[in-house]
Write a protein that holds these residues in place. Structure first.
Motif, PDB file in Angstrom:
ATOM      1  N   LYS A   1      32.053  33.500  39.304  1.00 51.24           N
ATOM      2  CA  LYS A   1      31.882  34.915  38.975  1.00 51.24           C
ATOM      3  C   LYS A   1      31.654  35.762  40.228  1.00 51.24           C
ATOM      4  O   LYS A   1      32.217  36.842  40.360  1.00 51.24           O
ATOM      5  CB  LYS A   1      30.711  35.089  37.996  1.00 51.24           C
ATOM      6  N   LYS A   2      30.827  35.257  41.147  1.00 51.03           N
ATOM      7  CA  LYS A   2      30.546  36.008  42.383  1.00 51.03           C
ATOM      8  C   LYS A   2      31.815  36.140  43.230  1.00 51.03           C
ATOM      9  O   LYS A   2      32.110  37.222  43.752  1.00 51.03           O
ATOM     10  CB  LYS A   2      29.428  35.306  43.176  1.00 51.03           C
ATOM     11  N   THR A   3      32.567  35.049  43.361  1.00 54.89           N
ATOM     12  CA  THR A   3      33.805  35.091  44.135  1.00 54.89           C
ATOM     13  C   THR A   3      34.803  36.041  43.487  1.00 54.89           C
ATOM     14  O   THR A   3      35.478  36.815  44.184  1.00 54.89           O
ATOM     15  CB  THR A   3      34.410  33.680  44.254  1.00 54.89           C
ATOM     16  N   ASN A   4      34.902  36.004  42.172  1.00 60.36           N
ATOM     17  CA  ASN A   4      35.800  36.905  41.452  1.00 60.36           C
ATOM     18  C   ASN A   4      35.441  38.362  41.728  1.00 60.36           C
ATOM     19  O   ASN A   4      36.307  39.189  42.001  1.00 60.36           O
ATOM     20  CB  ASN A   4      35.743  36.604  39.952  1.00 60.36           C
TER      21      ASN A   4
ATOM     22  N   LEU B   1      36.384  39.231  45.324  1.00 60.23           N
ATOM     23  CA  LEU B   1      37.841  39.364  45.481  1.00 60.23           C
ATOM     24  C   LEU B   1      38.325  40.702  44.931  1.00 60.23           C
ATOM     25  O   LEU B   1      39.197  41.343  45.523  1.00 60.23           O
ATOM     26  CB  LEU B   1      38.560  38.211  44.778  1.00 60.23           C
ATOM     27  N   GLU B   2      37.759  41.121  43.807  1.00 58.76           N
ATOM     28  CA  GLU B   2      38.149  42.414  43.233  1.00 58.76           C
ATOM     29  C   GLU B   2      37.759  43.571  44.139  1.00 58.76           C
ATOM     30  O   GLU B   2      38.445  44.592  44.184  1.00 58.76           O
ATOM     31  CB  GLU B   2      37.522  42.592  41.849  1.00 58.76           C
ATOM     32  N   GLN B   3      36.665  43.415  44.882  1.00 61.01           N
ATOM     33  CA  GLN B   3      36.213  44.452  45.806  1.00 61.01           C
ATOM     34  C   GLN B   3      36.894  44.337  47.171  1.00 61.01           C
ATOM     35  O   GLN B   3      36.735  45.208  48.011  1.00 61.01           O
ATOM     36  CB  GLN B   3      34.703  44.362  46.003  1.00 61.01           C
ATOM     37  N   GLY B   4      37.607  43.245  47.389  1.00 61.52           N
ATOM     38  CA  GLY B   4      38.247  43.019  48.680  1.00 61.52           C
ATOM     39  C   GLY B   4      37.260  42.655  49.768  1.00 61.52           C
ATOM     40  O   GLY B   4      37.505  42.878  50.948  1.00 61.52           O
ATOM     41  N   LYS B   5      36.115  42.073  49.399  1.00 61.03           N
ATOM     42  CA  LYS B   5      35.052  41.756  50.350  1.00 61.03           C
ATOM     43  C   LYS B   5      34.673  40.276  50.322  1.00 61.03           C
ATOM     44  O   LYS B   5      33.524  39.928  50.510  1.00 61.03           O
ATOM     45  CB  LYS B   5      33.794  42.560  50.022  1.00 61.03           C
ATOM     46  N   TYR B   6      35.618  39.403  50.064  1.00 59.90           N
ATOM     47  CA  TYR B   6      35.278  37.991  49.930  1.00 59.90           C
ATOM     48  C   TYR B   6      34.690  37.430  51.217  1.00 59.90           C
ATOM     49  O   TYR B   6      35.236  37.612  52.295  1.00 59.90           O
ATOM     50  CB  TYR B   6      36.511  37.168  49.534  1.00 59.90           C
TER      51      TYR B   6
END
Length: 129
Positions: A85-88, A91-96
């Protein structure tokens, strides 16, 4: 679909594949613990004539090791869900940002469980009299 959308989709699918790999790992650890507990219970129900010593002690430590492995597997699955969930979200924020917290935790727990199992096997092989 442009290249940016394709890249985002690839990242999301990779995150899902990683999550599923963690789920398989957790299930594998749980199965191993379950087998240890079931085998211990099976041995405790065998007639005493199968053993050299007439009284077969109830082996609580084997059951505790098995339960510990089942808990380790369950914790692995739970933590992998939170990581997914945190990675998802990142990734959606473009800040992985890459994190090894789950890997470190799981490695330490599995090494500790391995040491406990090895110590148990050594002690069980050479009973103290």
């Amino acid at each position: 679909m442009n290249n940016k959308d394709q890249s985002i989709a690839n990242d999301q699918m990779a995150n899902e594949r990683t999550f599923l790999a963690w789920i398989r790992t957790g299930i594998g650890i749980m199965v191993f613990g379950f087998v240890i507990v079931k085998f211990s219970l099976f041995v405790n129900h065998l007639p005493s004539r199968f053993f050299q010593e007439p009284d077969l002690p109830k082996n609580v430590s084997t059951i505790l090791i098995g339960i510990g492995l089942v808990l380790t597997g369950a914790i692995t699955i739970l933590l992998s869900y939170f990581r997914y969930k945190k990675t998802n979200q990142l990734l959606e924020q473009g800040k992985y940002l890459h994190s090894t917290v789950l890997l470190t935790f799981l490695t330490v727990v599995i090494i500790a469980m391995s040491i406990i199992i090895i110590a148990y096997l050594i002690l069980a092989s050479y009973p103290l009299k």
